[in-house]
Design a protein around this motif. Structure first.
Motif, PDB file in Angstrom:
ATOM      1  N   PRO A 172      -1.452   1.123  -5.750  1.00  0.00           N
ATOM      2  CA  PRO A 172      -0.441   1.954  -6.823  1.00  0.00           C
ATOM      3  C   PRO A 172      -0.018   1.021  -7.781  1.00  0.00           C
ATOM      4  O   PRO A 172       0.225  -0.184  -7.352  1.00  0.00           O
ATOM      5  N   GLN A 173       0.105   1.384  -9.033  1.00  0.00           N
ATOM      6  CA  GLN A 173       0.729   0.494  -9.892  1.00  0.00           C
ATOM      7  C   GLN A 173       1.613   1.642 -10.890  1.00  0.00           C
ATOM      8  O   GLN A 173       1.222   2.644 -11.187  1.00  0.00           O
ATOM      9  N   ARG A 174       2.863   0.831 -11.220  1.00  0.00           N
ATOM     10  CA  ARG A 174       3.595   1.641 -12.320  1.00  0.00           C
ATOM     11  C   ARG A 174       3.482   1.244 -13.619  1.00  0.00           C
ATOM     12  O   ARG A 174       3.006   0.006 -14.044  1.00  0.00           O
ATOM     13  N   VAL A 175       3.240   2.414 -14.603  1.00  0.00           N
ATOM     14  CA  VAL A 175       2.941   2.435 -16.002  1.00  0.00           C
ATOM     15  C   VAL A 175       3.857   2.836 -16.961  1.00  0.00           C
ATOM     16  O   VAL A 175       4.374   4.057 -16.456  1.00  0.00           O
ATOM     17  N   ARG A 176       4.319   2.082 -17.985  1.00  0.00           N
ATOM     18  CA  ARG A 176       5.067   2.911 -19.184  1.00  0.00           C
ATOM     19  C   ARG A 176       4.269   3.050 -20.198  1.00  0.00           C
ATOM     20  O   ARG A 176       3.412   2.255 -20.558  1.00  0.00           O
ATOM     21  N   VAL A 249       5.910  10.256 -27.433  1.00  0.00           N
ATOM     22  CA  VAL A 249       6.536  10.386 -26.093  1.00  0.00           C
ATOM     23  C   VAL A 249       5.995   9.365 -25.245  1.00  0.00           C
ATOM     24  O   VAL A 249       5.306   8.661 -25.436  1.00  0.00           O
ATOM     25  N   THR A 250       7.448   8.960 -24.537  1.00  0.00           N
ATOM     26  CA  THR A 250       7.406   7.983 -23.567  1.00  0.00           C
ATOM     27  C   THR A 250       7.629   8.395 -22.283  1.00  0.00           C
ATOM     28  O   THR A 250       8.713   9.146 -22.216  1.00  0.00           O
ATOM     29  N   TYR A 251       6.887   7.952 -21.230  1.00  0.00           N
ATOM     30  CA  TYR A 251       7.146   8.395 -20.025  1.00  0.00           C
ATOM     31  C   TYR A 251       6.586   7.085 -19.084  1.00  0.00           C
ATOM     32  O   TYR A 251       5.689   6.129 -19.531  1.00  0.00           O
ATOM     33  N   GLU A 252       6.913   7.149 -17.603  1.00  0.00           N
ATOM     34  CA  GLU A 252       6.652   6.255 -16.878  1.00  0.00           C
ATOM     35  C   GLU A 252       6.023   7.135 -15.697  1.00  0.00           C
ATOM     36  O   GLU A 252       6.150   8.412 -15.450  1.00  0.00           O
ATOM     37  N   SER A 374      -6.111  -1.275 -19.630  1.00  0.00           N
ATOM     38  CA  SER A 374      -6.302  -2.607 -18.595  1.00  0.00           C
ATOM     39  C   SER A 374      -5.141  -3.469 -18.612  1.00  0.00           C
ATOM     40  O   SER A 374      -4.012  -3.269 -18.951  1.00  0.00           O
ATOM     41  N   ASP A 375      -5.167  -4.589 -17.870  1.00  0.00           N
ATOM     42  CA  ASP A 375      -4.199  -5.737 -17.912  1.00  0.00           C
ATOM     43  C   ASP A 375      -4.216  -6.778 -19.098  1.00  0.00           C
ATOM     44  O   ASP A 375      -3.700  -7.828 -19.008  1.00  0.00           O
ATOM     45  N   GLY A 376      -5.168  -6.381 -20.147  1.00  0.00           N
ATOM     46  CA  GLY A 376      -5.124  -7.113 -21.388  1.00  0.00           C
ATOM     47  C   GLY A 376      -5.043  -6.238 -22.503  1.00  0.00           C
ATOM     48  O   GLY A 376      -4.109  -5.521 -22.690  1.00  0.00           O
ATOM     49  N   GLU A 377      -6.199  -6.292 -23.451  1.00  0.00           N
ATOM     50  CA  GLU A 377      -5.949  -5.444 -24.733  1.00  0.00           C
ATOM     51  C   GLU A 377      -6.583  -4.299 -24.715  1.00  0.00           C
ATOM     52  O   GLU A 377      -6.423  -3.224 -25.594  1.00  0.00           O
ATOM     53  N   TYR A 378      -7.702  -3.954 -23.803  1.00  0.00           N
ATOM     54  CA  TYR A 378      -8.608  -2.802 -23.707  1.00  0.00           C
ATOM     55  C   TYR A 378      -7.863  -1.603 -23.581  1.00  0.00           C
ATOM     56  O   TYR A 378      -6.996  -1.485 -22.537  1.00  0.00           O
ATOM     57  N   ASN A 379      -7.942  -0.464 -24.442  1.00  0.00           N
ATOM     58  CA  ASN A 379      -7.710   0.863 -23.900  1.00  0.00           C
ATOM     59  C   ASN A 379      -8.355   1.820 -24.729  1.00  0.00           C
ATOM     60  O   ASN A 379      -9.122   1.567 -25.720  1.00  0.00           O
ATOM     61  N   LEU A 474       4.341  -2.085 -15.140  1.00  0.00           N
ATOM     62  CA  LEU A 474       5.460  -2.515 -14.823  1.00  0.00           C
ATOM     63  C   LEU A 474       5.466  -3.293 -13.475  1.00  0.00           C
ATOM     64  O   LEU A 474       4.420  -3.455 -13.001  1.00  0.00           O
ATOM     65  N   PRO A 475       6.783  -3.910 -12.931  1.00  0.00           N
ATOM     66  CA  PRO A 475       6.628  -4.430 -11.541  1.00  0.00           C
ATOM     67  C   PRO A 475       6.013  -3.579 -10.638  1.00  0.00           C
ATOM     68  O   PRO A 475       6.092  -2.344 -10.732  1.00  0.00           O
ATOM     69  N   PRO A 476       5.591  -4.261  -9.612  1.00  0.00           N
ATOM     70  CA  PRO A 476       4.799  -3.327  -8.405  1.00  0.00           C
ATOM     71  C   PRO A 476       5.661  -2.287  -7.802  1.00  0.00           C
ATOM     72  O   PRO A 476       7.036  -2.648  -7.945  1.00  0.00           O
ATOM     73  N   VAL A 477       5.188  -1.200  -7.255  1.00  0.00           N
ATOM     74  CA  VAL A 477       5.865  -0.177  -7.109  1.00  0.00           C
ATOM     75  C   VAL A 477       6.310  -0.355  -5.605  1.00  0.00           C
ATOM     76  O   VAL A 477       5.770  -1.359  -4.769  1.00  0.00           O
ATOM     77  N   THR A 478       7.535   0.079  -5.238  1.00  0.00           N
ATOM     78  CA  THR A 478       8.083   0.074  -3.837  1.00  0.00           C
ATOM     79  C   THR A 478       7.741   1.151  -3.173  1.00  0.00           C
ATOM     80  O   THR A 478       6.555   1.835  -3.404  1.00  0.00           O
ATOM     81  N   ASP A 479       7.870   0.949  -1.711  1.00  0.00           N
ATOM     82  CA  ASP A 479       7.499   2.008  -0.554  1.00  0.00           C
ATOM     83  C   ASP A 479       7.535   3.428  -1.093  1.00  0.00           C
ATOM     84  O   ASP A 479       6.842   4.400  -0.737  1.00  0.00           O
ATOM     85  N   ASP A 480       8.759   3.565  -1.763  1.00  0.00           N
ATOM     86  CA  ASP A 480       9.133   5.133  -2.278  1.00  0.00           C
ATOM     87  C   ASP A 480       8.282   5.592  -3.455  1.00  0.00           C
ATOM     88  O   ASP A 480       8.691   6.619  -3.858  1.00  0.00           O
TER      89      ASP A 480
END
Length: 482
Positions: A172-176, A249-252, A374-379, A474-480
């Motif tokens: 999992p990864q967190r994204v804004r 709209v902004t969301y995470e 992506s973790d670069g410029e591509y979207n 965003l920083p790596p997600v936690t267990d919850d």
């Protein structure tokens, strides 16, 4: 937020189907598709004289006029214009070369009212379709493609995490995300209300979770329920003379990758329950089991009976269709058929073709689409799907990413049963109504990725507004999961 929706959602009622509601008489659709716009306009005018028509019938007829207008926007190049576009990259292009590539169908064109017109993206698509044309370019071509369309460390990480944990949803990864739609100055008269719908993800257990709306511009908004298959945030704002009208709209959210290690020998034909029945059915206009589809299915499948082996064959066949930039979906009568006939297709066209072929073979298949990054410029916008394999259940498929060139053998078929975590799904179906409903026919009648806008005077088409998608890992997600 409401509880996460499961991936095994059922199809929505047909009354909610935008495509079905916009279906005009077949004779008029055929006139438009054949390029007889003069004849189509006369037929539409005669049909609209019928006082007994209801509102939906009138809208469907009037939309054929709008469809012709949109087709003309897509096919706006004459021969001189098409050649001029190509000579930007091939300065010494000869008329003979152009004629040959055109005759081979490599520069998409059509005849409208007796005049041959070329697709605005036809010249650039040529370099996707022809190695000869690529070699003729004055400068090397670099395609704007996702880094995940070839072997990438992400694929190995996802597979290893799934095998180690025994779970299919991993990494999992967190994204804004901030998504915006900006109506151009004076596209709407000053003082009139502009209505806008921006895509918003619904929670899907094991795929995208912990969705948190951060803000909207303007602040007042209406968030569609989790049950909306094409979920949106709805906003309104007054048009101001000489100024753009901006919405955002902004969301995470937390996005999971998927990996299913499928043993073909364990796969058996699925029991078609009432919940699965819609996903093996035709759904006109874009999923139709016609003779051409039956012949293609028989050619590909042969005498294979194992559902997974059938899916592999169909996936490989559709994957071989070269990717190229597509016409606006609202202008295409049957997208799956178009992909079969055109000789090239984009992600949504490939996906609807594959869905059609899978359903014809008794394999439940459904749509999903949204945005990839992506973790670069591509979207980019992107469409993919899911299929149901017993005993595994719903597993993802991305036929546009397809088989991964250069990958280790165990990773080459990653996207037939796996997904990366660099994508957000906005849509769990195609051509579904918004909440609240749009009053005028949409710019995009199939997908929802850029957004939609209108005012009392009518729909605002893509040339009347701009859109943007910004993301931050965003920083790596936690267990919850936070």
């Amino acid at each position: 937020m409401a509880a996460p929706a499961t991936a095994t959602t059922t199809a929505t009622a047909d009354s909610d189907d935008i495509g079905a509601r916009l279906a005009a008489p077949p004779a008029i659709i055929d006139l438009v598709d054949s390029g007889d716009f003069i004849g189509a306009e006369a037929a539409i005018a005669r049909a609209l004289e019928d006082a007994s028509l209801n509102a939906d019938q009138r809208t469907a007829l009037e939309f054929q006029r709008e469809r012709m207008r949109r087709i003309l926007l897509d096919f706006r190049l004459d021969e001189a214009g098409a050649k001029a576009r190509l000579r930007r990259d091939i300065p010494d292009l000869t008329d003979a070369e152009f004629a040959r590539w055109d005759a081979e169908g490599l520069i998409e064109a059509r005849v409208i009212d007796g005049q041959r017109r070329w697709f605005s993206r036809g010249p650039s698509n040529l370099f996707r379709l022809s190695e000869e044309a690529r070699k003729r370019r004055a400068t090397p071509l670099v395609f704007y493609d996702s880094p995940l369309e070839v072997a990438h460390p992400q694929h190995a990480r996802v597979r290893e995490a799934a095998l180690a944990s025994g779970e299919s949803a991993v990494a999992p990864q967190r994204v804004r995300v901030t998504q915006s739609l900006t109506v151009k100055p004076d596209a709407v008269p000053a003082g009139e209300t502009v209505r806008a719908w921006l895509p918003f993800p619904r929670a899907i257990a094991g795929q995208q979770e912990h969705i948190a709306l951060q803000s909207t511009v303007p602040a007042a908004h209406r968030l569609a329920p989790e049950s909306a298959m094409q979920r949106t945030v709805y906003m309104e704002a007054p048009a101001v003379a000489g100024e753009p009208t901006a919405f955002s709209v902004t969301y995470e959210l937390t996005v999971h990758a998927q990996y299913h290690r499928i043993d073909p020998e364990r796969v058996v034909p699925a029991e078609i329950t009432p919940e699965l029945a819609p996903f093996v059915a035709e759904r006109a206009p874009h999923v139709v089991f016609n003779d051409a589809m039956r012949l293609e299915s028989a050619r590909i499948v042969g005498d294979e009976t194992n559902p997974y082996r059938i899916a592999q064959k169909l996936f490989a066949a559709v994957d071989r269709i070269p990717w190229a930039g597509a016409r606006e979906y609202s202008t295409i009568t049957n997208i799956g058929q178009h992909a079969l006939e055109q000789g090239h297709a984009d992600c949504g066209q490939q996906t609807l073709l594959l869905i059609t072929l899978l359903r014809m073979n008794g394999i439940p298949a459904r749509w999903q689409s949204g945005w990839i990054f992506s973790d670069g410029e591509y979207n980019n916008m992107h469409d993919w799907g899911w299929m149901y394999l017993a005993p595994y259940g719903w597993v993802p498929m991305d036929v546009t990413f397809g088989r991964l060139p250069g990958a280790a053998p165990e990773l080459q078929d990653f996207y037939l049963g796996g997904l990366d975590a660099w994508r957000i799904a906005f849509n769990d179906d195609w051509s579904r109504e918004f909440v609240p409903a749009k009053r005028h026919p949409r710019s995009e009648t199939v997908d929802l990725q850029r957004g939609e806008a209108e005012w009392d005077g009518g729909n605002l088409y893509f040339d009347q507004w701009n859109y943007d998608f910004e993301w931050q890992l965003l920083p790596p997600v936690t267990d919850d999961g936070t």
